[in-house]
Design a protein around this motif. Structure first.
Motif, PDB file in Angstrom:
ATOM      1  N   LEU A   1       0.824  -1.248   0.001  1.00 28.44           N
ATOM      2  CA  LEU A   1      -0.157  -0.209  -0.019  1.00 28.44           C
ATOM      3  C   LEU A   1       0.863   1.124  -0.121  1.00 28.44           C
ATOM      4  N   ALA A   2       1.833   1.236   0.838  1.00 27.09           N
ATOM      5  CA  ALA A   2       2.733   2.533   0.974  1.00 27.09           C
ATOM      6  C   ALA A   2       3.408   2.775  -0.382  1.00 27.09           C
ATOM      7  N   ASN A   3       3.787   1.446  -1.115  1.00 28.29           N
ATOM      8  CA  ASN A   3       4.385   1.836  -2.414  1.00 28.29           C
ATOM      9  C   ASN A   3       3.763   2.251  -3.447  1.00 28.29           C
ATOM     10  N   TRP A   4       2.446   1.922  -3.423  1.00 29.30           N
ATOM     11  CA  TRP A   4       1.591   2.462  -4.269  1.00 29.30           C
ATOM     12  C   TRP A   4       1.254   3.882  -4.355  1.00 29.30           C
ATOM     13  N   VAL A   5       1.171   4.208  -2.791  1.00 32.61           N
ATOM     14  CA  VAL A   5       1.016   5.647  -2.402  1.00 32.61           C
ATOM     15  C   VAL A   5       2.266   6.492  -3.086  1.00 32.61           C
ATOM     16  N   ALA A   6       3.279   5.860  -2.404  1.00 31.24           N
ATOM     17  CA  ALA A   6       4.586   6.528  -3.097  1.00 31.24           C
ATOM     18  C   ALA A   6       4.713   6.922  -4.408  1.00 31.24           C
ATOM     19  N   LYS A   7       4.388   5.980  -5.195  1.00 29.59           N
ATOM     20  CA  LYS A   7       4.570   6.196  -6.601  1.00 29.59           C
ATOM     21  C   LYS A   7       3.594   7.066  -7.298  1.00 29.59           C
ATOM     22  N   THR A   8       2.310   7.029  -6.683  1.00 28.48           N
ATOM     23  CA  THR A   8       1.175   8.192  -7.049  1.00 28.48           C
ATOM     24  C   THR A   8       1.691   9.574  -6.744  1.00 28.48           C
ATOM     25  N   THR A   9       2.202   9.471  -5.211  1.00 27.70           N
ATOM     26  CA  THR A   9       2.644  10.900  -4.751  1.00 27.70           C
ATOM     27  C   THR A   9       3.700  11.429  -5.922  1.00 27.70           C
ATOM     28  N   ASN A  10       4.335  10.636  -6.118  1.00 23.91           N
ATOM     29  CA  ASN A  10       5.450  11.065  -7.200  1.00 23.91           C
ATOM     30  C   ASN A  10       5.031  11.535  -8.526  1.00 23.91           C
ATOM     31  N   LEU A  11       4.149  10.705  -8.913  1.00 22.97           N
ATOM     32  CA  LEU A  11       3.478  11.380 -10.261  1.00 22.97           C
ATOM     33  C   LEU A  11       2.659  12.606  -9.964  1.00 22.97           C
ATOM     34  N   LEU A  12       1.887  12.902  -9.014  1.00 21.70           N
ATOM     35  CA  LEU A  12       1.187  14.062  -8.636  1.00 21.70           C
ATOM     36  C   LEU A  12       2.129  15.074  -8.503  1.00 21.70           C
TER      37      LEU A  12
ATOM     38  N   THR B   1      -9.004   4.373  -5.051  1.00 19.49           N
ATOM     39  CA  THR B   1      -9.435   5.964  -4.777  1.00 19.49           C
ATOM     40  C   THR B   1      -8.697   5.993  -3.381  1.00 19.49           C
ATOM     41  N   LEU B   2      -8.502   5.080  -2.441  1.00 19.11           N
ATOM     42  CA  LEU B   2      -7.968   5.351  -1.419  1.00 19.11           C
ATOM     43  C   LEU B   2      -6.461   5.719  -1.647  1.00 19.11           C
ATOM     44  N   VAL B   3      -5.839   4.834  -2.456  1.00 18.63           N
ATOM     45  CA  VAL B   3      -4.295   5.213  -2.888  1.00 18.63           C
ATOM     46  C   VAL B   3      -4.301   6.800  -3.212  1.00 18.63           C
ATOM     47  N   TRP B   4      -5.202   7.397  -4.123  1.00 19.81           N
ATOM     48  CA  TRP B   4      -5.267   8.489  -4.695  1.00 19.81           C
ATOM     49  C   TRP B   4      -5.506   9.382  -3.771  1.00 19.81           C
ATOM     50  N   ALA B   5      -6.338   8.981  -2.795  1.00 19.96           N
ATOM     51  CA  ALA B   5      -6.615  10.194  -1.728  1.00 19.96           C
ATOM     52  C   ALA B   5      -5.243  10.288  -0.792  1.00 19.96           C
ATOM     53  N   LEU B   6      -4.665   9.281  -0.213  1.00 15.00           N
ATOM     54  CA  LEU B   6      -3.617   9.344   0.482  1.00 15.00           C
ATOM     55  C   LEU B   6      -2.330  10.036  -0.333  1.00 15.00           C
ATOM     56  N   ALA B   7      -2.321   9.886  -1.368  1.00 15.62           N
ATOM     57  CA  ALA B   7      -1.381  10.338  -2.373  1.00 15.62           C
ATOM     58  C   ALA B   7      -1.595  12.062  -2.231  1.00 15.62           C
ATOM     59  N   THR B   8      -2.641  12.426  -2.607  1.00 14.83           N
ATOM     60  CA  THR B   8      -3.017  13.789  -2.703  1.00 14.83           C
ATOM     61  C   THR B   8      -2.706  14.537  -1.258  1.00 14.83           C
ATOM     62  N   TRP B   9      -3.166  13.937  -0.171  1.00 11.70           N
ATOM     63  CA  TRP B   9      -2.595  14.439   1.032  1.00 11.70           C
ATOM     64  C   TRP B   9      -1.191  14.364   1.399  1.00 11.70           C
ATOM     65  N   GLY B  10      -0.524  13.406   0.571  1.00 10.36           N
ATOM     66  CA  GLY B  10       0.967  13.399   0.905  1.00 10.36           C
ATOM     67  C   GLY B  10       1.368  14.528   0.289  1.00 10.36           C
ATOM     68  N   THR B  11       0.955  14.983  -0.623  1.00 10.24           N
ATOM     69  CA  THR B  11       1.513  16.229  -1.455  1.00 10.24           C
ATOM     70  C   THR B  11       1.125  17.654  -0.657  1.00 10.24           C
ATOM     71  N   GLY B  12       0.297  17.541   0.321  1.00  6.97           N
ATOM     72  CA  GLY B  12      -0.205  18.645   0.931  1.00  6.97           C
ATOM     73  C   GLY B  12      -1.171  19.412   0.408  1.00  6.97           C
ATOM     74  N   ALA B  13      -1.810  18.705  -0.842  1.00  4.60           N
ATOM     75  CA  ALA B  13      -3.118  19.396  -1.620  1.00  4.60           C
ATOM     76  C   ALA B  13      -4.262  19.108  -0.948  1.00  4.60           C
ATOM     77  N   THR B  14      -5.395  19.322  -1.507  1.00  2.00           N
ATOM     78  CA  THR B  14      -6.712  19.437  -1.064  1.00  2.00           C
ATOM     79  C   THR B  14      -7.412  18.360  -1.989  1.00  2.00           C
ATOM     80  N   ALA B  15      -8.038  17.301  -1.359  1.00  2.00           N
ATOM     81  CA  ALA B  15      -8.732  16.304  -2.241  1.00  2.00           C
ATOM     82  C   ALA B  15     -10.226  16.769  -2.171  1.00  2.00           C
ATOM     83  N   ARG B  16     -10.895  17.144  -3.416  1.00  2.08           N
ATOM     84  CA  ARG B  16     -12.108  17.381  -3.398  1.00  2.08           C
ATOM     85  C   ARG B  16     -12.853  16.453  -4.116  1.00  2.08           C
ATOM     86  N   LEU B  17     -14.167  15.974  -3.550  1.00  2.00           N
ATOM     87  CA  LEU B  17     -15.172  15.175  -4.370  1.00  2.00           C
ATOM     88  C   LEU B  17     -16.413  15.535  -3.835  1.00  2.00           C
TER      89      LEU B  17
END
Length: 255
Positions: A39-50, A72-88
């Motif tokens: 899970l952390a690996n998926w989040v790290a890769k997605t954070t780096n993409l963002l 969706t859980l991965v994308w939300a965690l990655a978004t928060w990891g960048t400091g950004a706002t997740a809107r839905l």
């Protein structure tokens, strides 16, 4: 030490890296299990993409036009990891008039955003394929639309430097509900999870994207794990006997 940020939660989950933390039941026979490390690996890769591809950062907004799903859980965690706002929105529907300042729109239905004026200039669109083994979106994408399935895995397994989030800034904005700040996000999730420490909790996608995000993050913050049923899987396990078998096989403690 009690986690106070999503990054703290991911660090907690990796203390026992091989333990299942997210189990997804999708359409047909699809079952996907992610350990804390995976899970952390998926989040790290997605954070780096963002960060590297889309310039997501504190003060930016990422619209998550996604259903209740493990991705969706991965994308939300990655978004928060960048400091950004997740809107839905509770229904995961597009939010007319709210994307003017979005850095990116992450969606399973890029065609819904192709109408003139739907995506402002400077906002990127990311197409997300939901099947677990998808290596591409599966259909031609318009020029400029990023294919998450094809591109995410090309990014690094370790998050590079990301400026810290502003604790007082919004972490989650949900249509029609009060915003949740980065400082309050984990506490808000724990309060809404109603699960004891170390629980293995059963979640159903038909509860909605917001409830799924909140409960999963709250369970993880208390060193637990989740089993998430998609809509078809929820129907398959709707009778008592089938549900009882699932609870036993997955060692679910909060059905």
């Amino acid at each position: 030490m009690t986690p106070t940020t999503p990054a703290d939660v991911l660090a907690l989950l990796q203390r026992d890296p091989g333990r299942p933390r997210l189990t997804w039941y999708g359409d047909g026979p699809e079952r996907i299990e992610l350990s804390g490390a995976v899970l952390a690996n998926w989040v790290a890769k997605t954070t780096n993409l963002l960060v590297e591809e889309l310039d997501a950062a504190a003060g930016e907004t990422v619209v998550l036009d996604l259903p209740a799903h493990w991705r969706t859980l991965v994308w939300a965690l990655a978004t928060w990891g960048t400091g950004a706002t997740a809107r839905l929105s509770p229904a995961g529907a597009p939010l007319p008039g709210t994307t003017a300042h979005a850095r990116a729109i992450v969606t399973t239905r890029p065609s819904a955003w192709l109408d003139p004026g739907a995506v402002p200039a400077g906002t990127d669109v990311v197409a997300v394929a939901l099947p677990g083994l998808a290596r591409s979106f599966g259909e031609p994408l318009p020029p400029g639309v990023l294919d998450a399935a094809a591109d995410t895995m090309t990014y690094g397994d370790v998050v590079g430097y990301v400026p810290p989030a502003d604790p007082g800034a919004d972490a989650l904005v949900v249509d029609g509900e009060p915003a949740v700040t980065h400082a309050d996000l984990v506490a808000w999730a724990v309060e809404g999870s109603a699960a004891p420490a170390g629980a293995r909790a059963l979640l159903r996608a038909d509860a909605g994207t917001v409830a799924t995000l909140r409960t999963a993050l709250g369970v993880w913050a208390q060193d637990g794990s989740v089993v998430l049923l998609g809509r078809e899987a929820s129907e398959r396990h709707s009778d008592e006997a089938s549900l009882a078998r699932l609870v036993a096989s997955e060692r679910i403690t909060v059905p």
